[in-house]
Design an enzyme around this catalytic site. Structure first.
Site, PDB file in Angstrom:
ATOM      1  N   LYS A 127       3.859  -3.804  -5.695  1.00 18.74           N
ATOM      2  CA  LYS A 127       3.885  -2.926  -4.514  1.00 18.74           C
ATOM      3  C   LYS A 127       5.295  -2.490  -4.140  1.00 18.74           C
ATOM      4  O   LYS A 127       5.468  -1.472  -3.458  1.00 18.74           O
ATOM      5  CB  LYS A 127       3.197  -3.620  -3.334  1.00 18.74           C
ATOM      6  CG  LYS A 127       1.761  -4.093  -3.630  1.00 18.74           C
ATOM      7  CD  LYS A 127       0.859  -2.973  -4.141  1.00 18.74           C
ATOM      8  CE  LYS A 127      -0.374  -3.529  -4.834  1.00 18.74           C
ATOM      9  NZ  LYS A 127      -1.162  -2.510  -5.534  1.00 18.74           N
ATOM     10  N   LYS A 170       4.899  -8.650   3.203  1.00 18.29           N
ATOM     11  CA  LYS A 170       3.873  -8.451   2.172  1.00 18.29           C
ATOM     12  C   LYS A 170       4.367  -8.983   0.838  1.00 18.29           C
ATOM     13  O   LYS A 170       5.559  -8.877   0.528  1.00 18.29           O
ATOM     14  CB  LYS A 170       3.538  -6.964   2.024  1.00 18.29           C
ATOM     15  CG  LYS A 170       2.901  -6.336   3.256  1.00 18.29           C
ATOM     16  CD  LYS A 170       2.580  -4.870   2.999  1.00 18.29           C
ATOM     17  CE  LYS A 170       1.796  -4.264   4.164  1.00 18.29           C
ATOM     18  NZ  LYS A 170       1.476  -2.852   3.928  1.00 18.29           N
ATOM     19  N   GLU A 212       8.000  -4.507   6.117  1.00 21.41           N
ATOM     20  CA  GLU A 212       7.749  -3.167   6.663  1.00 21.41           C
ATOM     21  C   GLU A 212       7.566  -3.246   8.168  1.00 21.41           C
ATOM     22  O   GLU A 212       7.234  -4.306   8.708  1.00 21.41           O
ATOM     23  CB  GLU A 212       6.438  -2.593   6.086  1.00 21.41           C
ATOM     24  CG  GLU A 212       6.494  -2.192   4.638  1.00 21.41           C
ATOM     25  CD  GLU A 212       5.193  -1.567   4.154  1.00 21.41           C
ATOM     26  OE1 GLU A 212       4.129  -1.827   4.768  1.00 21.41           O
ATOM     27  OE2 GLU A 212       5.256  -0.832   3.164  1.00 21.41           O
ATOM     28  N   ASN A 301      -3.857   3.142  -5.792  1.00 24.84           N
ATOM     29  CA  ASN A 301      -4.885   2.553  -6.651  1.00 24.84           C
ATOM     30  C   ASN A 301      -4.977   3.377  -7.925  1.00 24.84           C
ATOM     31  O   ASN A 301      -5.106   4.592  -7.878  1.00 24.84           O
ATOM     32  CB  ASN A 301      -6.241   2.547  -5.954  1.00 24.84           C
ATOM     33  CG  ASN A 301      -6.191   1.733  -4.675  1.00 24.84           C
ATOM     34  OD1 ASN A 301      -5.587   0.664  -4.637  1.00 24.84           O
ATOM     35  ND2 ASN A 301      -6.790   2.242  -3.618  1.00 24.84           N
ATOM     36  N   ARG A 303      -7.304   3.341 -10.243  1.00 22.88           N
ATOM     37  CA  ARG A 303      -8.663   3.283 -10.804  1.00 22.88           C
ATOM     38  C   ARG A 303      -9.561   4.330 -10.141  1.00 22.88           C
ATOM     39  O   ARG A 303      -9.188   4.929  -9.132  1.00 22.88           O
ATOM     40  CB  ARG A 303      -9.260   1.905 -10.501  1.00 22.88           C
ATOM     41  CG  ARG A 303      -9.356   1.674  -8.992  1.00 22.88           C
ATOM     42  CD  ARG A 303     -10.078   0.412  -8.595  1.00 22.88           C
ATOM     43  NE  ARG A 303     -10.296   0.370  -7.165  1.00 22.88           N
ATOM     44  CZ  ARG A 303      -9.411  -0.047  -6.267  1.00 22.88           C
ATOM     45  NH1 ARG A 303      -8.236  -0.466  -6.656  1.00 22.88           N
ATOM     46  NH2 ARG A 303      -9.705  -0.025  -4.975  1.00 22.88           N
TER      47      ARG A 303
HETATM   48  C1  MV4 Z   1      -0.261  -2.547   6.876  1.00 22.07           C
HETATM   49  C2  MV4 Z   1      -0.826  -2.559   8.170  1.00 22.07           C
HETATM   50  C3  MV4 Z   1       0.003  -2.254   9.230  1.00 22.07           C
HETATM   51  N1  MV4 Z   1       1.310  -1.978   9.007  1.00 22.07           N
HETATM   52  N2  MV4 Z   1       1.040  -2.258   6.711  1.00 22.07           N
HETATM   53  C4  MV4 Z   1      -4.107  -4.112   4.582  1.00 22.07           C
HETATM   54  C5  MV4 Z   1      -4.579  -3.793   3.220  1.00 22.07           C
HETATM   55  C6  MV4 Z   1      -3.398  -3.351   2.478  1.00 22.07           C
HETATM   56  N3  MV4 Z   1      -3.765  -2.256   1.636  1.00 22.07           N
HETATM   57  C7  MV4 Z   1      -2.396  -2.962   3.508  1.00 22.07           C
HETATM   58  N4  MV4 Z   1      -2.936  -3.366   4.763  1.00 22.07           N
HETATM   59  C8  MV4 Z   1      -2.289  -3.114   5.918  1.00 22.07           C
HETATM   60  N5  MV4 Z   1      -0.988  -2.809   5.786  1.00 22.07           N
HETATM   61  C9  MV4 Z   1       1.808  -1.989   7.771  1.00 22.07           C
HETATM   62  N6  MV4 Z   1       3.093  -1.713   7.570  1.00 22.07           N
HETATM   63  C10 MV4 Z   1      -2.169  -2.855   8.311  1.00 22.07           C
HETATM   64  C11 MV4 Z   1      -2.919  -3.138   7.172  1.00 22.07           C
HETATM   65  C12 MV4 Z   1      -4.305  -3.396   7.404  1.00 22.07           C
HETATM   66  C13 MV4 Z   1      -5.286  -2.527   6.936  1.00 22.07           C
HETATM   67  C14 MV4 Z   1      -4.955  -1.390   6.222  1.00 22.07           C
HETATM   68  C15 MV4 Z   1      -5.931  -0.538   5.754  1.00 22.07           C
HETATM   69  C16 MV4 Z   1      -7.269  -0.815   6.022  1.00 22.07           C
HETATM   70  C17 MV4 Z   1      -7.613  -1.913   6.731  1.00 22.07           C
HETATM   71  C18 MV4 Z   1      -6.635  -2.786   7.193  1.00 22.07           C
HETATM   72  C19 MV4 Z   1      -7.005  -3.911   7.928  1.00 22.07           C
HETATM   73  C20 MV4 Z   1      -6.044  -4.765   8.378  1.00 22.07           C
HETATM   74  C21 MV4 Z   1      -4.690  -4.523   8.109  1.00 22.07           C
END
Ligand code: MV4
Length: 461
Positions: A127, A170, A212, A301, A303
């Site tokens: 990532k 992360k 982040e 992604n 895929r």
């Molecule tokens: C985040 C975020 C808030 N701020 N990054 C969760 C899955 C992964 N793909 C990244 N995610 C998140 N990253 C920052 N900087 C909140 C989430 C997140 C989330 C993102 C997309 C769909 C559902 C989610 C549920 C909880 C947290």
């Protein structure tokens, strides 16, 4: 004789091994046949009775029920491809679809991997390198460095202050919600980093982390792209996938409600630019968080995705066919100017799960009625008498609707859900029916936390 670029490029194949199961195995088989390609279906012992086995040209059992010994068994799949004379492997989603080593092994075995190059998969799988590539290409990203966190505590504190609390830590090897931790303020920063680092080391084999700005109430909006091997790339519009529980999407829609072309257009073009810059091939999805009118890239992604049908409905492009054609080395038969977004589409994921505990519900489907009518599509592998096994994902069907407007599409989904009957196992259909009666959802007023809050309120009531 001199070959045209069209002919010399990558894979020439007439038989595709479908390295997946369930509804996506059916979906890919349809696309292959429509393109005049022969198909090889594979299964684990639990899936011997799968209906797509008897409609494929070949059907091979490659291992025991456990996914680790079948759908994730790279050697068994490559051997099956060789035995059946397949020239290509379609990985579907999940399983080996984003495994760079598998893409590489397939190519080394002389097979076309229907997906991006193993190097693209590896770049996006990390990532941090994904974010670096996107920043370099001008894709808007979440504030924070595109480099791994150092060990020095003072430097880490300075980075956090620069970003501004709350921040999120992360894992570079994470994604899809795994390996992340929110840090509300400075006094818990080092503890959060130590915990996330240990988790990352154990889960992903790498302690590499990045930081982040934490966005508190974003929507999850993604952009679908498709690229060929000849320098052509287009984006096919956007989807809203905010309606999720524990990182499992439940309802997706295209286009995202209330996102006007003026604001999404430059983001889509930046995604296309990024694809050209990194030499991306195949289908891909750029995931963004959208908050207060701005887009922030989080992950890509590499895929075909579960929710690709909503984009197929609004764009009119058969994404799976297009994906296979570019893997054959064909020039994309589509320019950005040809891409339109017509009407509105929703997808509901029908899961075999307990309505209260959300635990998978295995058993025999004793009765099945599927909806019909204009603008209704069902992607499924199940039938009356089908045995849902406990070994895999609980997705048993996708209900997809398309209508001229969002309100009409919602009404159509209510009608489709009313016409869906699954007996013998528990499903989330009652919960989906209730969700499509929700006022705020109808107004498009949701974010990534909406569904979990809605479930909490519903349980309390
Ligand atoms: C985040 C975020 C808030 N701020 N990054 C969760 C899955 C992964 N793909 C990244 N995610 C998140 N990253 C920052 N900087 C909140 C989430 C997140 C989330 C993102 C997309 C769909 C559902 C989610 C549920 C909880 C947290």
């Amino acid at each position: 004789m001199l070959e045209t670029p069209e002919q010399s490029a990558a894979g020439r194949f007439d038989t595709v091994l479908i390295a997946n199961r369930g509804e996506i195995a059916v979906r890919i088989q349809h696309a292959c046949r429509e393109l005049g390609l022969k198909t090889v279906a594979i299964c684990s012992e639990a899936d011997r009775e799968a209906p797509y086995g008897s409609t494929a040209d070949r059907f091979l059992c490659i291992g025991p029920s456990s996914a680790a010994k079948s759908y994730l068994n790279q050697d068994a799949i490559l051997l099956a491809a060789r035995l059946a004379g397949a020239g290509a492997i379609h990985p579907g989603y999940g399983f080996l679809s984003e495994n760079a080593a598998f893409a590489d092994a397939a190519e080394k075995a002389g097979l076309t991997f229907i997906g991006p190059t193993s190097s693209s998969i590896a770049t996006m799988g990390d990532k941090i390198s994904a974010k670096r590539a996107m920043m370099a290409a001008g894709v808007p990203c979440v504030p924070g460095p595109d480099t791994a966190l150092p060990d020095d505590p003072d430097t880490i504190e300075r980075i956090a202050l620069e970003i501004g609390y709350p921040v999120i830590i992360k894992a570079a090897g994470g994604g899809g919600g795994r390996g992340m931790r929110v840090v509300p303020k400075a006094d818990v920063l080092h503890e959060a980093i130590a915990l996330t680092r240990e988790e990352a080391r154990k889960a992903f084999g790498s302690p590499s982390l990045y930081m982040e700005k934490f966005l508190e109430h974003p929507r999850h909006i993604e952009i679908q792209v498709i690229c060929d091997d000849h320098g052509n790339a287009v984006w096919l519009g956007h989807r809203d996938c905010s309606m999720q529980r524990r990182h499992q999407k439940v309802v997706e829609e295209a286009p995202a409600a209330g996102i006007v072309p003026d604001i999404i257009q430059p983001v889509g073009m930046a995604c296309v630019q990024a694809c050209l810059q990194i030499g991306y091939r195949g289908v891909g999805t750029f995931e963004f968080l959208y908050e207060d009118g701005a887009f922030y890239f989080i992950e890509m992604n590499t895929r075909l995705q579960v929710e690709h049908p909503v984009t197929e409905m609004t764009s009119g492009v058969d994404i799976v066919q297009a994906q296979i054609r570019v893997a054959q080395g064909h020039v994309l038969d589509l320019n950005q100017g040809d891409v339109t977004c017509e009407g509105h589409s929703f997808e509901c994921r029908i899961n075999a799960e307990d309505p209260d505990s959300f635990l998978p519900s295995a058993g025999v489907v004793t009765h099945l009625a599927l909806p019909t009518g204009p603008g209704i599509r069902v992607d499924t592998h199940i039938h009356a008498g089908y045995k849902v096994s406990p070994y895999y994902d609980s997705l048993i069907a996708k209900l997809i609707v398309h209508a001229p407007t969002r309100a009409e599409a919602m009404a159509r989904m209510r009608e489709a859900l009313a016409g869906t009957e699954v007996e013998g196992i528990s499903t989330n259909i009652p919960f989906l029916r209730a969700l499509f009666e929700d006022g705020a959802f109808a107004q498009g007023e949701t974010d990534i936390h909406y569904l979990e809050q809605w479930l909490k309120l519903r349980r309390a009531a």
